[in-house]
Design a protein around this motif. Structure first.
Motif, PDB file in Angstrom:
ATOM      1  N   MET A 112       3.326 -10.665   4.322  1.00 55.32           N
ATOM      2  CA  MET A 112       3.971  -9.555   4.221  1.00 55.32           C
ATOM      3  C   MET A 112       3.196  -8.197   3.937  1.00 55.32           C
ATOM      4  SD  MET A 112       7.504  -9.008   1.827  1.00 55.32           S
ATOM      5  CE  MET A 112       8.837  -9.181   2.980  1.00 55.32           C
ATOM      6  N   LYS A 113       3.512  -7.159   4.511  1.00 59.04           N
ATOM      7  CA  LYS A 113       2.766  -6.038   4.405  1.00 59.04           C
ATOM      8  C   LYS A 113       3.830  -4.969   4.137  1.00 59.04           C
ATOM      9  CE  LYS A 113      -1.425  -7.541   6.900  1.00 59.04           C
ATOM     10  NZ  LYS A 113      -2.256  -7.290   7.916  1.00 59.04           N
ATOM     11  N   ILE A 114       3.789  -4.184   3.061  1.00 62.57           N
ATOM     12  CA  ILE A 114       4.829  -3.028   2.718  1.00 62.57           C
ATOM     13  C   ILE A 114       3.940  -1.878   2.517  1.00 62.57           C
ATOM     14  CG2 ILE A 114       6.374  -2.308   1.079  1.00 62.57           C
ATOM     15  CD1 ILE A 114       7.368  -4.890   2.554  1.00 62.57           C
ATOM     16  N   TYR A 115       4.277  -0.629   3.142  1.00 65.86           N
ATOM     17  CA  TYR A 115       3.669   0.452   2.853  1.00 65.86           C
ATOM     18  C   TYR A 115       4.833   1.485   2.425  1.00 65.86           C
ATOM     19  CZ  TYR A 115       1.005   4.614   3.906  1.00 65.86           C
ATOM     20  OH  TYR A 115      -0.135   5.596   3.746  1.00 65.86           O
ATOM     21  N   LEU A 116       4.492   2.061   1.203  1.00 62.74           N
ATOM     22  CA  LEU A 116       5.404   3.003   0.481  1.00 62.74           C
ATOM     23  C   LEU A 116       5.189   4.177   0.937  1.00 62.74           C
ATOM     24  CD1 LEU A 116       6.211   0.935  -2.884  1.00 62.74           C
ATOM     25  CD2 LEU A 116       7.354   0.864  -0.609  1.00 62.74           C
ATOM     26  N   GLU A 117       6.094   5.135   0.805  1.00 61.22           N
ATOM     27  CA  GLU A 117       5.844   6.452   1.170  1.00 61.22           C
ATOM     28  C   GLU A 117       6.869   7.344   0.584  1.00 61.22           C
ATOM     29  OE1 GLU A 117       4.076   8.891   1.527  1.00 61.22           O
ATOM     30  OE2 GLU A 117       3.115   8.670   3.248  1.00 61.22           O
ATOM     31  N   ALA A 118       6.689   8.615   0.089  1.00 49.65           N
ATOM     32  CA  ALA A 118       7.506   9.730  -0.571  1.00 49.65           C
ATOM     33  C   ALA A 118       7.006  11.014  -0.348  1.00 49.65           C
ATOM     34  CB  ALA A 118       7.746   9.241  -1.911  1.00 49.65           C
ATOM     35  N   SER A 119       7.623  11.883  -0.646  1.00 51.31           N
ATOM     36  CA  SER A 119       7.159  13.275  -0.470  1.00 51.31           C
ATOM     37  C   SER A 119       6.320  13.633  -1.471  1.00 51.31           C
ATOM     38  CB  SER A 119       8.228  14.568  -0.361  1.00 51.31           C
ATOM     39  OG  SER A 119       8.668  14.228  -1.465  1.00 51.31           O
ATOM     40  N   PRO A 120       5.157  14.667  -1.474  1.00 53.80           N
ATOM     41  CA  PRO A 120       4.407  14.861  -2.618  1.00 53.80           C
ATOM     42  C   PRO A 120       5.394  15.543  -3.648  1.00 53.80           C
ATOM     43  CG  PRO A 120       3.554  15.949  -0.651  1.00 53.80           C
ATOM     44  CD  PRO A 120       4.819  15.306  -0.091  1.00 53.80           C
ATOM     45  N   GLU A 121       6.329  16.143  -3.475  1.00 51.66           N
ATOM     46  CA  GLU A 121       7.297  16.599  -4.373  1.00 51.66           C
ATOM     47  C   GLU A 121       7.787  15.588  -5.333  1.00 51.66           C
ATOM     48  OE1 GLU A 121       6.997  17.906  -1.253  1.00 51.66           O
ATOM     49  OE2 GLU A 121       6.445  19.775  -1.513  1.00 51.66           O
ATOM     50  N   THR A 122       8.541  14.578  -4.671  1.00 52.23           N
ATOM     51  CA  THR A 122       9.000  13.520  -5.376  1.00 52.23           C
ATOM     52  C   THR A 122       8.075  12.741  -6.044  1.00 52.23           C
ATOM     53  OG1 THR A 122      10.503  13.104  -3.607  1.00 52.23           O
ATOM     54  CG2 THR A 122      10.280  11.428  -5.000  1.00 52.23           C
ATOM     55  N   ARG A 123       6.895  12.897  -5.775  1.00 50.23           N
ATOM     56  CA  ARG A 123       5.941  11.831  -6.227  1.00 50.23           C
ATOM     57  C   ARG A 123       5.381  12.762  -7.514  1.00 50.23           C
ATOM     58  NH1 ARG A 123       1.503  10.830  -2.630  1.00 50.23           N
ATOM     59  NH2 ARG A 123       2.308  12.139  -1.198  1.00 50.23           N
TER      60      ARG A 123
ATOM     61  N   THR B 280      10.737   6.145   0.056  1.00 53.88           N
ATOM     62  CA  THR B 280      11.330   5.713  -1.294  1.00 53.88           C
ATOM     63  C   THR B 280      12.051   6.822  -2.053  1.00 53.88           C
ATOM     64  OG1 THR B 280       9.362   6.238  -2.594  1.00 53.88           O
ATOM     65  CG2 THR B 280       9.471   3.962  -1.761  1.00 53.88           C
ATOM     66  N   ASP B 281      11.933   8.281  -1.355  1.00 57.13           N
ATOM     67  CA  ASP B 281      12.322   9.454  -1.976  1.00 57.13           C
ATOM     68  C   ASP B 281      13.939   9.413  -2.508  1.00 57.13           C
ATOM     69  OD1 ASP B 281      10.456  12.001  -1.142  1.00 57.13           O
ATOM     70  OD2 ASP B 281      10.672  10.368   0.276  1.00 57.13           O
ATOM     71  N   GLU B 282      14.743   8.653  -1.657  1.00 53.67           N
ATOM     72  CA  GLU B 282      16.039   8.649  -2.201  1.00 53.67           C
ATOM     73  C   GLU B 282      16.529   7.259  -3.053  1.00 53.67           C
ATOM     74  OE1 GLU B 282      18.147  11.020  -1.185  1.00 53.67           O
ATOM     75  OE2 GLU B 282      16.239  11.781  -0.079  1.00 53.67           O
ATOM     76  N   TYR B 283      15.478   6.592  -3.352  1.00 55.15           N
ATOM     77  CA  TYR B 283      15.759   5.231  -3.778  1.00 55.15           C
ATOM     78  C   TYR B 283      15.095   4.893  -5.129  1.00 55.15           C
ATOM     79  CZ  TYR B 283      17.384   4.422   0.901  1.00 55.15           C
ATOM     80  OH  TYR B 283      17.942   4.607   2.240  1.00 55.15           O
TER      81      TYR B 283
ATOM     82  N   ASP C 271       0.988  -1.343  -0.030  1.00 53.42           N
ATOM     83  CA  ASP C 271      -0.040   0.125   0.001  1.00 53.42           C
ATOM     84  C   ASP C 271       0.721   1.173   0.040  1.00 53.42           C
ATOM     85  OD1 ASP C 271      -3.062  -1.108   0.364  1.00 53.42           O
ATOM     86  OD2 ASP C 271      -2.204  -2.007   2.125  1.00 53.42           O
ATOM     87  N   GLY C 272       0.378   2.292  -0.521  1.00 57.63           N
ATOM     88  CA  GLY C 272       1.048   3.470   0.006  1.00 57.63           C
ATOM     89  C   GLY C 272       0.184   4.593  -0.842  1.00 57.63           C
ATOM     90  N   THR C 273       0.559   5.981  -0.780  1.00 59.63           N
ATOM     91  CA  THR C 273       0.144   7.309  -1.579  1.00 59.63           C
ATOM     92  C   THR C 273       0.300   7.246  -3.101  1.00 59.63           C
ATOM     93  OG1 THR C 273       2.388   8.196  -0.678  1.00 59.63           O
ATOM     94  CG2 THR C 273       0.400   8.560   0.384  1.00 59.63           C
ATOM     95  N   ALA C 274      -0.523   8.106  -3.486  1.00 58.49           N
ATOM     96  CA  ALA C 274      -0.316   7.959  -5.209  1.00 58.49           C
ATOM     97  C   ALA C 274       0.967   8.321  -5.570  1.00 58.49           C
ATOM     98  CB  ALA C 274      -1.369   9.226  -5.363  1.00 58.49           C
ATOM     99  N   ALA C 275       1.293   7.601  -6.477  1.00 58.22           N
ATOM    100  CA  ALA C 275       2.754   7.719  -7.122  1.00 58.22           C
ATOM    101  C   ALA C 275       3.813   7.278  -6.297  1.00 58.22           C
ATOM    102  CB  ALA C 275       2.961   9.025  -7.786  1.00 58.22           C
ATOM    103  N   SER C 276       3.682   6.719  -5.234  1.00 59.73           N
ATOM    104  CA  SER C 276       4.665   6.335  -4.092  1.00 59.73           C
ATOM    105  C   SER C 276       5.675   5.211  -4.816  1.00 59.73           C
ATOM    106  CB  SER C 276       4.223   6.050  -2.773  1.00 59.73           C
ATOM    107  OG  SER C 276       3.411   4.787  -3.226  1.00 59.73           O
ATOM    108  N   GLY C 277       5.320   4.784  -6.025  1.00 59.32           N
ATOM    109  CA  GLY C 277       6.131   3.550  -6.498  1.00 59.32           C
ATOM    110  C   GLY C 277       5.684   2.164  -6.510  1.00 59.32           C
ATOM    111  N   LYS C 278       4.561   2.111  -5.921  1.00 56.24           N
ATOM    112  CA  LYS C 278       3.971   0.531  -5.546  1.00 56.24           C
ATOM    113  C   LYS C 278       3.767  -0.027  -6.814  1.00 56.24           C
ATOM    114  CE  LYS C 278      -0.257   2.311  -4.496  1.00 56.24           C
ATOM    115  NZ  LYS C 278      -0.217   3.898  -4.622  1.00 56.24           N
ATOM    116  N   THR C 279       3.269   0.610  -7.925  1.00 56.62           N
ATOM    117  CA  THR C 279       3.146  -0.197  -9.420  1.00 56.62           C
ATOM    118  C   THR C 279       4.621  -0.662  -9.670  1.00 56.62           C
ATOM    119  OG1 THR C 279       1.171   0.903  -9.475  1.00 56.62           O
ATOM    120  CG2 THR C 279       2.127  -0.128 -11.569  1.00 56.62           C
ATOM    121  N   THR C 280       5.568   0.135  -9.718  1.00 54.14           N
ATOM    122  CA  THR C 280       6.828  -0.265 -10.422  1.00 54.14           C
ATOM    123  C   THR C 280       7.437  -1.249  -9.635  1.00 54.14           C
ATOM    124  OG1 THR C 280       6.711   2.107 -11.054  1.00 54.14           O
ATOM    125  CG2 THR C 280       8.778   0.994 -11.510  1.00 54.14           C
TER     126      THR C 280
END
Ligand code: DC
Length: 224
Positions: free
Chosen positions: A145-156, A207-210, A11-20
């Motif tokens: 296994m549960k993963i939650y991806l996060e990144a700043s709105p600007e990065t996304r 995920t901002d830095e990765y 799970d995670g916010t919009a454009a946090s990289g979940k799909t990729t």
């Protein structure tokens, strides 16, 4: 020895990289990749086509409950084809028009109920990486296994802007995308049914830095 989870909830916010990231993990494990956001996008697109407006909750819900949505994984091209009542609408689902209305439709309880049932059925088959907003909390609460991806709105917003350019969608500026992401985060977090939030037992990855490959590697490292 690695313990490979049978169900992976991401799970995670919009454009946090979940799909990729989810696609990389699924491909490596030879698991089904299932993006539940696509189903909400189909619901929004289909209802909007019929009503030209999605503010009438009862009418939208009725349309979605009777929709025939088929997802076909095309492993050769690495895409999931989406058929709505038999028509391939895959390339329309990430249009800015859909981005704008999808969180409204996703907040309707009857819509969530109809789509959650279908998602659970797929999850029960196992060997699946399922991505969305409420997979670890509602759809597959027992996932190993549960993963939650996060990144700043600007990065996304930057990621989405570059992705749009590579898909020849040029109608939105970076600033417009950023505003839309901030609004969608708010809508997704504040809705009463199945709001966006990490499950208590989810691993949160910033995920901002990765790159996506690095995030996928972190997930494999968690498997031991
Ligand atoms: O991940 P995405 O941007 O394609 O998702 C589109 C919308 O669908 C997003 O605003 C939130 C909603 N969604 C949801 O509410 N629950 C899910 N499991 C997946 C997506």
């Amino acid at each position: 020895m690695k313990k490979i989870p049978n169900q992976i909830a991401m799970d995670g916010t919009a454009a946090s990289g979940k799909t990729t990231v989810g696609k990389i993990v699924a491909e490596k494990l030879d698991y089904l990749f299932f993006d539940t956001g696509i189903m909400y996008r189909v619901a929004a697109y289909g209802a909007n086509q019929k009503l030209h407006d999605v503010s009438d909750e009862a009418k939208v819900s009725e349309i979605v409950e009777n929709m025939n949505i088929e997802l076909q994984n095309d492993s050769v091209h690495g895409v999931t084809n989406v058929l709505l009542d038999g028509q391939n609408i895959t390339d329309r689902l990430h249009m800015p028009e859909v981005d704008k209305i999808v969180s409204t439709v996703a907040a309707y309880p009857a819509v969530r109920d109809a789509l959650t049932k279908q998602q659970r059925r797929i999850g029960l088959q196992g060997r699946v990486v399922m991505v969305g907003r409420d997979i670890g909390t509602v759809v597959m609460p027992d996932a190993e296994m549960k993963i939650y991806l996060e990144a700043s709105p600007e990065t996304r917003a930057k990621r989405r802007y570059l992705e749009n350019l590579s898909n020849h969608i040029e109608s939105e500026t970076y600033e417009m995308i950023l505003a839309d992401i901030i609004k969608r985060d708010k809508d997704d977090r504040e809705r009463t049914v199945a709001p966006l939030k990490p499950a208590d037992d989810a691993v949160i990855i910033h995920t901002d830095e990765y790159t996506a490959v690095e995030v996928a590697q972190k997930i494999f490292d968690l498997m031991g």
